[in-house]
Design a protein around this motif. Sequence first.
Motif, PDB file in Angstrom:
ATOM      1  N   ASN A  21     -66.376 109.301  77.332  1.00 23.45           N
ATOM      2  CA  ASN A  21     -65.414 108.605  78.671  1.00 23.45           C
ATOM      3  C   ASN A  21     -64.350 109.241  78.748  1.00 23.45           C
ATOM      4  OD1 ASN A  21     -67.608 106.054  78.826  1.00 23.45           O
ATOM      5  ND2 ASN A  21     -67.367 105.874  76.882  1.00 23.45           N
ATOM      6  N   GLY A  22     -64.472 110.852  78.299  1.00 22.05           N
ATOM      7  CA  GLY A  22     -63.050 111.922  78.795  1.00 22.05           C
ATOM      8  C   GLY A  22     -61.687 111.862  77.946  1.00 22.05           C
ATOM      9  N   LEU A  23     -62.514 111.309  76.941  1.00 18.72           N
ATOM     10  CA  LEU A  23     -60.492 111.356  75.975  1.00 18.72           C
ATOM     11  C   LEU A  23     -61.187 112.641  75.699  1.00 18.72           C
ATOM     12  CD1 LEU A  23     -58.728 109.912  74.656  1.00 18.72           C
ATOM     13  CD2 LEU A  23     -60.159 109.654  72.292  1.00 18.72           C
ATOM     14  N   VAL A  24     -60.011 113.451  75.614  1.00 18.39           N
ATOM     15  CA  VAL A  24     -59.666 114.813  75.014  1.00 18.39           C
ATOM     16  C   VAL A  24     -59.644 115.033  73.529  1.00 18.39           C
ATOM     17  CG1 VAL A  24     -59.463 117.235  75.548  1.00 18.39           C
ATOM     18  CG2 VAL A  24     -59.988 116.154  77.377  1.00 18.39           C
ATOM     19  N   ILE A  25     -59.803 115.032  72.488  1.00 13.40           N
ATOM     20  CA  ILE A  25     -59.633 115.756  70.992  1.00 13.40           C
ATOM     21  C   ILE A  25     -59.609 116.979  70.437  1.00 13.40           C
ATOM     22  CG2 ILE A  25     -60.168 113.342  70.856  1.00 13.40           C
ATOM     23  CD1 ILE A  25     -62.597 114.512  69.582  1.00 13.40           C
ATOM     24  N   SER A  26     -58.520 117.018  69.549  1.00 17.73           N
ATOM     25  CA  SER A  26     -58.039 118.305  69.369  1.00 17.73           C
ATOM     26  C   SER A  26     -59.675 118.618  68.111  1.00 17.73           C
ATOM     27  CB  SER A  26     -56.752 119.080  68.383  1.00 17.73           C
ATOM     28  OG  SER A  26     -56.668 117.412  67.390  1.00 17.73           O
ATOM     29  N   ARG A  27     -59.888 120.039  68.173  1.00 18.07           N
ATOM     30  CA  ARG A  27     -61.232 119.961  67.314  1.00 18.07           C
ATOM     31  C   ARG A  27     -60.628 119.979  66.069  1.00 18.07           C
ATOM     32  NH1 ARG A  27     -65.806 123.973  68.352  1.00 18.07           N
ATOM     33  NH2 ARG A  27     -67.153 122.284  67.161  1.00 18.07           N
ATOM     34  N   LEU A  28     -60.183 119.948  65.158  1.00 14.53           N
ATOM     35  CA  LEU A  28     -59.375 119.427  63.914  1.00 14.53           C
ATOM     36  C   LEU A  28     -58.668 117.857  63.545  1.00 14.53           C
ATOM     37  CD1 LEU A  28     -58.013 124.016  62.542  1.00 14.53           C
ATOM     38  CD2 LEU A  28     -60.653 122.481  62.227  1.00 14.53           C
ATOM     39  N   ILE A  29     -59.113 117.447  63.439  1.00 19.36           N
ATOM     40  CA  ILE A  29     -58.265 116.161  63.311  1.00 19.36           C
ATOM     41  C   ILE A  29     -57.810 115.707  61.755  1.00 19.36           C
ATOM     42  CG2 ILE A  29     -58.828 113.690  63.280  1.00 19.36           C
ATOM     43  CD1 ILE A  29     -62.188 114.633  65.105  1.00 19.36           C
ATOM     44  N   ASN A  30     -56.417 114.744  61.901  1.00 23.81           N
ATOM     45  CA  ASN A  30     -56.020 115.136  60.943  1.00 23.81           C
ATOM     46  C   ASN A  30     -56.324 112.998  59.976  1.00 23.81           C
ATOM     47  OD1 ASN A  30     -53.774 116.441  61.277  1.00 23.81           O
ATOM     48  ND2 ASN A  30     -52.880 115.359  63.074  1.00 23.81           N
ATOM     49  N   GLY A  31     -57.330 113.318  59.276  1.00 21.74           N
ATOM     50  CA  GLY A  31     -57.602 112.462  58.230  1.00 21.74           C
ATOM     51  C   GLY A  31     -56.798 111.663  57.183  1.00 21.74           C
ATOM     52  N   MET A  32     -56.757 110.113  57.571  1.00 26.27           N
ATOM     53  CA  MET A  32     -55.699 109.664  56.964  1.00 26.27           C
ATOM     54  C   MET A  32     -55.990 108.629  56.141  1.00 26.27           C
ATOM     55  SD  MET A  32     -52.982 109.017  60.373  1.00 26.27           S
ATOM     56  CE  MET A  32     -51.664 107.992  59.104  1.00 26.27           C
ATOM     57  N   TRP A  33     -57.453 108.606  55.194  1.00 27.58           N
ATOM     58  CA  TRP A  33     -57.250 108.077  54.337  1.00 27.58           C
ATOM     59  C   TRP A  33     -56.812 108.617  52.704  1.00 27.58           C
ATOM     60  CZ3 TRP A  33     -61.834 110.260  50.702  1.00 27.58           C
ATOM     61  CH2 TRP A  33     -62.424 109.185  48.959  1.00 27.58           C
ATOM     62  N   GLN A  34     -56.565 109.578  53.302  1.00 28.11           N
ATOM     63  CA  GLN A  34     -55.505 110.040  52.216  1.00 28.11           C
ATOM     64  C   GLN A  34     -54.008 109.378  51.506  1.00 28.11           C
ATOM     65  OE1 GLN A  34     -57.120 111.597  53.439  1.00 28.11           O
ATOM     66  NE2 GLN A  34     -58.049 113.078  51.421  1.00 28.11           N
ATOM     67  N   VAL A  35     -53.560 108.750  52.595  1.00 29.93           N
ATOM     68  CA  VAL A  35     -52.413 107.492  53.188  1.00 29.93           C
ATOM     69  C   VAL A  35     -53.366 106.403  52.084  1.00 29.93           C
ATOM     70  CG1 VAL A  35     -51.719 109.032  54.700  1.00 29.93           C
ATOM     71  CG2 VAL A  35     -52.170 106.635  55.084  1.00 29.93           C
ATOM     72  N   SER A  36     -53.735 105.993  51.266  1.00 29.07           N
ATOM     73  CA  SER A  36     -54.611 104.411  51.340  1.00 29.07           C
ATOM     74  C   SER A  36     -54.233 104.298  50.183  1.00 29.07           C
ATOM     75  CB  SER A  36     -55.740 104.335  51.866  1.00 29.07           C
ATOM     76  OG  SER A  36     -56.405 105.250  50.566  1.00 29.07           O
ATOM     77  N   GLY A  37     -53.600 104.889  49.253  1.00 29.19           N
ATOM     78  CA  GLY A  37     -53.373 104.855  47.841  1.00 29.19           C
ATOM     79  C   GLY A  37     -54.392 105.583  46.706  1.00 29.19           C
ATOM     80  N   ALA A  38     -55.381 105.924  47.819  1.00 35.17           N
ATOM     81  CA  ALA A  38     -56.169 106.275  46.388  1.00 35.17           C
ATOM     82  C   ALA A  38     -56.526 107.534  46.069  1.00 35.17           C
ATOM     83  CB  ALA A  38     -57.588 106.641  47.124  1.00 35.17           C
ATOM     84  N   HIS A  39     -55.521 108.594  46.732  1.00 37.66           N
ATOM     85  CA  HIS A  39     -55.150 109.951  46.123  1.00 37.66           C
ATOM     86  C   HIS A  39     -53.247 110.065  45.586  1.00 37.66           C
ATOM     87  CE1 HIS A  39     -58.557 110.405  48.508  1.00 37.66           C
ATOM     88  NE2 HIS A  39     -58.325 111.225  48.489  1.00 37.66           N
ATOM     89  N   GLY A  40     -52.753 109.327  45.257  1.00 48.03           N
ATOM     90  CA  GLY A  40     -51.812 108.782  44.871  1.00 48.03           C
ATOM     91  C   GLY A  40     -50.690 108.017  45.633  1.00 48.03           C
ATOM     92  N   ASP A  41     -49.327 108.036  44.871  1.00 49.10           N
ATOM     93  CA  ASP A  41     -47.927 107.800  46.318  1.00 49.10           C
ATOM     94  C   ASP A  41     -47.706 108.762  47.462  1.00 49.10           C
ATOM     95  OD1 ASP A  41     -48.009 105.455  44.946  1.00 49.10           O
ATOM     96  OD2 ASP A  41     -46.686 106.188  43.052  1.00 49.10           O
ATOM     97  N   ILE A  42     -47.420 107.725  48.704  1.00 44.22           N
ATOM     98  CA  ILE A  42     -47.398 108.192  50.050  1.00 44.22           C
ATOM     99  C   ILE A  42     -45.572 107.517  50.410  1.00 44.22           C
ATOM    100  CG2 ILE A  42     -47.594 108.541  52.464  1.00 44.22           C
ATOM    101  CD1 ILE A  42     -49.478 110.525  50.023  1.00 44.22           C
TER     102      ILE A  42
END
Length: 348
Positions: A21-42
């Motif tokens: 639908n036309g959205l242009v995204i970068s091919r390397l994407i920032n994943g934010m699971w790591q700020v959920s708390g399961a990877h230590g305090d942020i």
Amino acid sequence: MDASPPIIRKLPPMPQVRLKNGLVISRLINGMWQVSGAHGDIDPNKAVNAMHKYCEAGYTTFDMADIYGPAEIIFGNFIKNRHSFHPKNSVQAFTKMVPSAGPMTRNVVESAITKSMLRMQVKQLDGLQFHWWDYKDKRYLDALQHLSDLQRIGKIRELSLTNFDTARLEEITSKGIEISTNQVQYSIIDQRPSQRMSKFCRMNGIKLLTYGTLCGGLLTDDYLGQPEPRGRKDLYTASLWKYKQMIDAWGGWKLFQELLSTLRDIADQHNVTIANVATRWVLDDPVVGGVIIGCRFGVLGANHAVENLQSVDYDWCLTEQNRSMIGKITSRSNDLLKSIGDCGDEYR
């Protein structure tokens, strides 16, 4: 005689891809699971500052979920003042709706995405990725039909899925629901998407957004020649624990070390890292729109933005010989499609 110094490349611009639908995204994407708390305090403030730096380097696409702790709120704090940092860089954000079992009425579905929009401080969701835990409960079709209706009135730009298998992907599209992307696990270790899903996606203009491409950091130079990590002391993040189990199912640590050694030989040919080779291997699949790289925003020593850009530097490429070298190792591994099932079956 001293070894020649490594070639320092000029970092490439971030390549992009256009979705259905036309959205242009970068091919390397920032994943934010790591700020959920399961990877230590942020630290939320440090995380926001780090997000600005990533965006400035061309990492303009972010992936999060309503169940990733404060991820949507942190993104909202980032987005509200982004123009003062990098006014020329547009930002794209995917979030996920991961509901508990229950009725999927229009009100339930709309309330969920409205909550995400408020937390993210956006007026439209660039991409909404829907996840469902139990295929036996067909109310996922109700939810997706409501999401499709909300897309038509402009609340969602790209309607997507997370961890749906090929059979359900076919079922959903047969109902007239247009799907832009499906987020699935895909790596040199886990090649299940290429076995069944890729063909259907190519035929229907659906892109894959992939995670686990670096196996939580195990598929990197850091683990070459290292003893097998065991227990929570060695596997100290949710990602390391999860992907060590995947490596065990794939073929075990000894075979994994052979793979890392082979990838190091290939990386030496191109003056890159093991992570670069592993990422490029996935990106070279035409059905892959982008690779999600887990980001521990604000954590000292966790910024790999510069190194990861080498994965999309098209001054080098994997040769057929390189692919053959990798294939000789992976051909000796277990078939995860047989032992685990299709994409996402490990969650059900």
